[in-house]
Design a protein around this motif. Sequence first.
Motif, PDB file in Angstrom:
ATOM      1  N   UNK A   1       0.854  -1.186   0.000  1.00 38.87           N
ATOM      2  CA  UNK A   1       0.000   0.000   0.000  1.00 38.87           C
ATOM      3  C   UNK A   1       0.896   1.244   0.000  1.00 38.87           C
ATOM      4  N   UNK A   2       1.938   1.223   0.799  1.00 38.03           N
ATOM      5  CA  UNK A   2       2.902   2.322   0.805  1.00 38.03           C
ATOM      6  C   UNK A   2       2.683   3.294   1.948  1.00 38.03           C
ATOM      7  N   UNK A   3       3.794   3.849   2.434  1.00 37.91           N
ATOM      8  CA  UNK A   3       3.717   4.828   3.523  1.00 37.91           C
ATOM      9  C   UNK A   3       2.887   6.032   3.091  1.00 37.91           C
ATOM     10  N   UNK A   4       2.211   6.612   4.035  1.00 35.19           N
ATOM     11  CA  UNK A   4       1.369   7.787   3.770  1.00 35.19           C
ATOM     12  C   UNK A   4       2.241   8.992   3.402  1.00 35.19           C
TER      13      UNK A   4
ATOM     14  N   UNK B   1       2.145  11.858   4.317  1.00 38.11           N
ATOM     15  CA  UNK B   1       2.423  12.757   5.441  1.00 38.11           C
ATOM     16  C   UNK B   1       3.734  12.418   6.147  1.00 38.11           C
TER      17      UNK B   1
ATOM     18  N   UNK C   1      -6.565   6.470   7.235  1.00 30.97           N
ATOM     19  CA  UNK C   1      -5.872   7.555   6.524  1.00 30.97           C
ATOM     20  C   UNK C   1      -5.569   7.183   5.073  1.00 30.97           C
ATOM     21  N   UNK C   2      -5.440   5.876   4.817  1.00 31.36           N
ATOM     22  CA  UNK C   2      -5.150   5.434   3.449  1.00 31.36           C
ATOM     23  C   UNK C   2      -6.400   4.906   2.741  1.00 31.36           C
TER      24      UNK C   2
ATOM     25  N   UNK D   1      -7.890   2.199   3.190  1.00 26.94           N
ATOM     26  CA  UNK D   1      -7.715   0.769   2.903  1.00 26.94           C
ATOM     27  C   UNK D   1      -9.024   0.030   3.176  1.00 26.94           C
TER      28      UNK D   1
ATOM     29  N   UNK E   1      -2.818  -1.467   7.831  1.00 32.37           N
ATOM     30  CA  UNK E   1      -1.486  -1.444   7.231  1.00 32.37           C
ATOM     31  C   UNK E   1      -0.460  -1.670   8.336  1.00 32.37           C
TER      32      UNK E   1
ATOM     33  N   UNK F   1      -0.616   5.527  12.617  1.00 35.07           N
ATOM     34  CA  UNK F   1       0.734   6.072  12.495  1.00 35.07           C
ATOM     35  C   UNK F   1       0.702   7.507  11.963  1.00 35.07           C
ATOM     36  N   UNK F   2      -0.254   7.770  11.066  1.00 34.42           N
ATOM     37  CA  UNK F   2      -0.305   9.081  10.427  1.00 34.42           C
ATOM     38  C   UNK F   2      -0.633  10.172  11.455  1.00 34.42           C
TER      39      UNK F   2
END
Lengths: 298, 223
Positions: free
Chosen positions: A105-108, A110, B151-152, B154, B159, B168-169
């Motif tokens: 998915x990959x790091x956000x 931000x 935040x993603x 999903x 995640x 985490x965000x």
Amino acid sequence: MGKYREAAESGKFVVSGEIGPPKGTQVDDMLHHIDLLKDLVDGLNVTDNQSAVLRLGSMAVSHHIVSEGGDAVFQMTTRDRNRLALQNDLLSAHFLGIRNVLCLTGDHVSVGDHKDAREVYDFESVQLIQAVKKMNEGYDWTGNELQGSTDFYIGAVVTPESNPIEPQKAKFEKKIAAGAQFFQTQAVYDMDNFQNFMEYARGVTEGKDVKIMAGLVVLTSVGMAKYMNKFVPGVFVPDNLLEEMASVPKEEAIKKGMEICARHIKLLKDKNVCDGVHIMAIGKEEIVPEILQMADLV
Amino acid sequence: MIISQQKPFEEILEALGDQEKVYLVGCGECATMTESGGENEIADMKTRLEAAGKTVLGNDVAHATCHELDMKRIFRQSKDAAKETDAFIVFSCGAGTQSVREATDKHVIPGTNTLFLGNVKRNLQYEEKCSLCGECVLDEYGSICPVTRCAKGILNGPCGGTNNGQCEVDPDKPCAWVLIHNQLKKEDRIDQFMKIQGPKRWNAVERPGRLDARDKDEEKGAA
């Protein structure tokens, strides 16, 4: 089929390394690392805008590795591309001789260096796995027939130290159901915990041809270990390793980290805990050959 | 409701530039609740603008600024001020500002930033839980929306950034996937978690959205 998949499917203990492309056009160090490692390992992962920081592309570097006679694991995140661009890049990668793809998915954004970018996430990892599987079967996402199917070995990641672990395990099982054929784990340090996780994972993958490689990040200092414990979710360096890292003078810390890594590789291989290891030296790839030697892998 | 926040006063002044005569518009619905464009805020803004040398020719708090016909009606009632003003400053959401746009050809300035569709936690505390995607999938997820609250966005589980139940965000926000997992367990529907979910149909609503509920075919969800 690339040699990474060949190694995995032969039942051999798989060893891979990792290349983080540079941020810019100075590629000398990266080319040196590729040259040093490509024949010592079964495959080299190439990261995709790792940590959401702009870098040289994973596809171009993966292609370079393949053209030099090595094998590449093309990392692909869904953060920066929609489904059209993802499939387009998969076809392009296949055209360039790339045969392994790690679906993330990959790091956000931000956490990266383009914080105002619009993150895409049209797909996420499970759906990307499904998409690659469909393309291997000769179809695009919407079911249109491709003129020639792809032949990718489909990889995914799992975080054995995730807290809570139950939803993470469920997602791991979904990735397998979606079509993942191999896994690289997030960095693991507590070998007891990891063996427990693998006991569970072996139960899930029983009767299926799914390989699991332990992710090993080489510790370079006690500070780095503490930093990861504090700031990297899903990574846990146990106290005994913190103490071991602290037991030597600073200038010998990296040697100690290499020793620990080699010890873990040996344990995982000798006890047949998992199917291989993925060694991440994060920019210090020149130490990997020595670790492989210490672990009796070369 | 639509959550909005007043822009910094300097930014409003900068948008006005040399324009001196202004007309303020507030909103009796969301912007009143969020205290970004109710009667009090409009009165306060009037004082501040006058202190900055501006002339406030008119100020109205519409019942709902997003109602375009209402805005036209209000400006008809205040015809002289609406005609004489150099600019309108609107303290509502962006939809309200564009209602004003429809009702005048003058310079229209947004006095707020429009943040999100929010649930009210308690007075003046809001959280975003719905992002108006056009195809509600809440029941798939224990009525906790991952499209909005992860935040993603999903759709198939947490995640690697999930951190002791937090995201985490933003460590101040819970990981939506931990909430969903717990909820489905409570409902004894954890099997639902194992269902592989395809990606969203992002064009379930063709943007910009449009609905004519007077047209009965369209009302039945022809989209």
